[in-house]
Design an enzyme around this catalytic site. Structure first.
Site, PDB file in Angstrom:
ATOM      1  N   CYS A 156      -4.657  12.218  13.308  1.00  0.00           N
ATOM      2  CA  CYS A 156      -4.920  10.736  13.236  1.00  0.00           C
ATOM      3  C   CYS A 156      -5.719  10.283  14.478  1.00  0.00           C
ATOM      4  CB  CYS A 156      -3.837   9.844  13.062  1.00  0.00           C
ATOM      5  SG  CYS A 156      -3.262   9.577  11.432  1.00  0.00           S
TER       6      CYS A 156
ATOM      7  N   ARG B 196      -0.623  14.857  13.250  1.00  0.00           N
ATOM      8  CA  ARG B 196       0.516  14.312  12.294  1.00  0.00           C
ATOM      9  C   ARG B 196       0.823  15.384  11.210  1.00  0.00           C
ATOM     10  NH1 ARG B 196      -0.775   8.428   9.869  1.00  0.00           N
ATOM     11  NH2 ARG B 196       1.250   8.505   9.296  1.00  0.00           N
ATOM     12  N   PRO B 197       1.941  16.270  11.668  1.00  0.00           N
ATOM     13  CA  PRO B 197       1.893  17.510  10.881  1.00  0.00           C
ATOM     14  C   PRO B 197       2.405  17.296   9.431  1.00  0.00           C
ATOM     15  CG  PRO B 197       3.810  17.301  12.297  1.00  0.00           C
ATOM     16  CD  PRO B 197       2.818  15.909  12.732  1.00  0.00           C
TER      17      PRO B 197
ATOM     18  N   ARG C  10      -4.380  10.364   4.873  1.00  0.00           N
ATOM     19  CA  ARG C  10      -3.245  11.463   5.096  1.00  0.00           C
ATOM     20  C   ARG C  10      -2.372  11.450   4.068  1.00  0.00           C
ATOM     21  NH1 ARG C  10      -0.225  14.110   8.609  1.00  0.00           N
ATOM     22  NH2 ARG C  10       1.978  13.461   7.832  1.00  0.00           N
TER      23      ARG C  10
ATOM     24  N   ASP D  24       4.280  20.046   7.912  1.00  0.00           N
ATOM     25  CA  ASP D  24       5.514  21.068   7.873  1.00  0.00           C
ATOM     26  C   ASP D  24       6.576  20.802   6.873  1.00  0.00           C
ATOM     27  OD1 ASP D  24       5.799  19.366   9.983  1.00  0.00           O
ATOM     28  OD2 ASP D  24       7.550  20.642  10.791  1.00  0.00           O
ATOM     29  N   LEU D  25       7.138  19.381   7.031  1.00  0.00           N
ATOM     30  CA  LEU D  25       8.227  19.064   6.024  1.00  0.00           C
ATOM     31  C   LEU D  25       7.899  18.925   4.668  1.00  0.00           C
ATOM     32  CD1 LEU D  25       9.608  16.083   8.343  1.00  0.00           C
ATOM     33  CD2 LEU D  25      10.389  18.533   8.511  1.00  0.00           C
TER      34      LEU D  25
ATOM     35  N   ARG E  39      -8.543  -0.691   4.979  1.00  0.00           N
ATOM     36  CA  ARG E  39      -7.462   0.394   4.319  1.00  0.00           C
ATOM     37  C   ARG E  39      -6.273  -0.263   3.944  1.00  0.00           C
ATOM     38  NH1 ARG E  39      -6.016   4.482   8.325  1.00  0.00           N
ATOM     39  NH2 ARG E  39      -4.562   4.944   6.694  1.00  0.00           N
TER      40      ARG E  39
ATOM     41  N   LYS F  86       0.931  -1.310  -0.047  1.00  0.00           N
ATOM     42  CA  LYS F  86      -0.149   0.169   0.097  1.00  0.00           C
ATOM     43  C   LYS F  86       0.908   1.087  -0.048  1.00  0.00           C
ATOM     44  CE  LYS F  86      -1.921   1.576   3.991  1.00  0.00           C
ATOM     45  NZ  LYS F  86      -1.437   2.959   4.172  1.00  0.00           N
ATOM     46  N   ASN F  87       1.798   1.248   0.893  1.00  0.00           N
ATOM     47  CA  ASN F  87       2.461   2.547   1.046  1.00  0.00           C
ATOM     48  C   ASN F  87       3.308   2.887   0.040  1.00  0.00           C
ATOM     49  OD1 ASN F  87       1.161   3.120   3.581  1.00  0.00           O
ATOM     50  ND2 ASN F  87       2.776   2.565   4.870  1.00  0.00           N
TER      51      ASN F  87
ATOM     52  N   ASP G   6       4.857   0.578  12.012  1.00  0.00           N
ATOM     53  CA  ASP G   6       3.692  -0.108  11.541  1.00  0.00           C
ATOM     54  C   ASP G   6       3.462  -1.618  11.949  1.00  0.00           C
ATOM     55  OD1 ASP G   6       2.830   2.194  10.310  1.00  0.00           O
ATOM     56  OD2 ASP G   6       3.274   1.778   8.211  1.00  0.00           O
TER      57      ASP G   6
END
Ligand code: UD1
Length: 417
Positions: free
Chosen positions: A111, A116-117, A87, A119-120, A393, A17-18, A301
């Site tokens: 979440c 879970r920012p 996300r 900014d990066l 998911r 998935k990822n 995970d």
């Protein structure tokens, strides 16, 4: 489900998935169709396809392959309604900026296990020359005149998502980009290899520093998604926790060494050869210590699933999550099954218990659901996991795969609230 003794047989592992998510998002970069094999049928994938559709990227399943056509991109606006479901929708930010010079992407929000920012992700776009503002809950990003331009991106924290987004944005930018403190996860390497095959010039993926020489035009090539190391790890634990014997096929054991070692350290026999892994269970697991870390460290995970295994251990296990400090929603639910787990900050201390007994529990997120299902495999009597849609998911037909190796599990329609 009912605890039903050792599982035995063969489990085919699906596409990751990822790894699939950023590769599918790359379709935004291309003005001709892209064909991808081994895309798992998962809810997160459908969510991304729905988002791509809103942007004008059309998707069609052709036998097992997925064909994505971005030749008629019609929008740069990723609405809240779709982004909030997943996300990783933030992945559209980089390629939209690269292709159209603008992007309006909803902020994803938190979440179940905390903030879970992003900014990066924003920093990466800014270092490539874009301006990014927050307006009414949306990131509004604009590329400079002439498009994104290469730059140096230094991440304070290693982030899989931000590294993928930076790659998707910079491969067609003008000039050279350097990504420092890049994530080294196999999913990042897979994305880089795919983009390279399409003509991108990338060096250093799989290390902390990635360098990219922008290429004006990429040509999509047919690509097969790498195996899902988290699905494989989850079935590995299913073999261990039931004291069974499972053969997992279609895996990449070389990308799972920390997980294989962690299961071995608990006393299980794990063998890896080529694309197969076998596990043999023998008695209760030994107590152990697990600390999650960026790759090649132990993956966050897999933390919840290992906690389910540790909960039936003969000794005390100590499990620390350094990536997501609040990712422990499964602890209370495992407790309802009889596990004895005590929290101390971002560390769970798992004590031996008198055995798990079936109960009605609630899935709170994807990997927490996996942990509850694993515990249910050995809990005495019936375990009922509610809100099991979380599992869809990230796991394809998990109940069918478990049933095929002997588990007593079925999906039932739940009554409304
Ligand atoms: C990805 C995986 C997820 C996994 C996680 C960590 C996908 C779709 N998801 O998520 O399953 O649990 O990697 O391996 O691939 N961070 C920031 N600012 C940012 C982005 C991240 O501070 O802009 C922090 C996070 O809060 C976290 C750390 O960086 O502490 C790592 O997160 P990251 O690698 O970005 O996770 P994701 O890519 O979202």
């Amino acid at each position: 489900m009912r605890g039903n003794g050792p599982l035995s047989g063969t489990v085919p592992i699906g596409g990751s998935k990822n790894a699939a998510l950023p590769v599918l998002t790359a379709a935004i970069l291309f003005d001709r169709p892209l064909t991808i094999d081994h895309v798992p049928r998962l809810r997160d994938i459908s969510t991304l396809l729905a988002l791509l559709d809103v942007l004008g990227v059309r998707a069609a399943r052709d036998d097992e392959a997925l064909v994505l056509d971005g030749s008629n991109l019609t929008s740069s606006h990723a609405p809240y309604d779709l982004v909030r479901r997943m996300r990783a929708s933030i992945y559209v930010l980089g390629p939209l900026l690269a292709r159209t010079g603008e992007a309006r992407v909803s902020l994803p929000g938190g979440c179940a296990w905390g903030p879970r920012p992003v900014d990066l992700h924003v920093l990466a776009m800014e270092k490539l020359g874009a301006t990014v503002d927050v307006e009414h809950g949306y990131l509004v990003a604009r590329a400079p005149k002439g498009g994104l331009k290469g730059g140096t991106i230094r991440f304070a924290v290693s982030s899989v998502g931000a590294t993928c987004n930076a790659l998707l944005a910079c491969v067609t930018a003008r000039g050279r980009t350097r990504i420092e403190n890049a994530a080294e996860e196999p999913e990042v390497v897979a994305l880089a290899e795919f983009l390279e095959a399409c003509g991108a010039r990338i060096q250093g993926h799989g290390t902390r520093t990635i360098e990219v020489e922008g290429t004006a035009r990429l040509t999509p090539v047919r690509y097969a998604v790498i195996p899902d190391r988290i699905e494989a790890g989850t079935f590995l634990v299913a073999g261990a926790i039931t004291g069974g014997e499972l053969r997992l096929t279609g895996c990449r054991p070389d990308q799972m060494e920390s997980v294989l070692d962690a299961v071995r350290a608990m006393g299980f026999e794990v063998a890896a050869e080529g694309t197969e892994i076998t596990i043999r269970g023998s008695g209760p697991p030994r107590g152990t210590q697990i600390v999650t870390a960026p790759y090649p460290g132990f993956p966050t995970d897999m933390q919840a699933q290992m906690m389910a295994l540790a909960s039936i251990g003969s000794g005390v296990s100590v499990i620390t999550d350094t990536i997501y400090h609040d990712r422990f929603t499964h602890v209370a639910e495992l407790g309802r099954l009889g596990a004895d787990i005590r929290m101390d900050g971002n560390t769970a201390v798992v004590h031996p218990c008198a055995g798990l007994s079936g109960a009605h529990v609630m899935a709170t997120d994807l990997r927490a659901s996996a942990a509850l299902i694993l515990a249910g495999l050995i809990a005495e009597g019936e375990t009922r996991v509610s809100r099991v849609y979380h599992i869809d998911r990230g796991y394809e037909r998990i109940e069918e795969k478990l049933r095929a190796v002997g588990a007593d599990v079925e999906r039932v329609q739940e009554e409304g609230p």
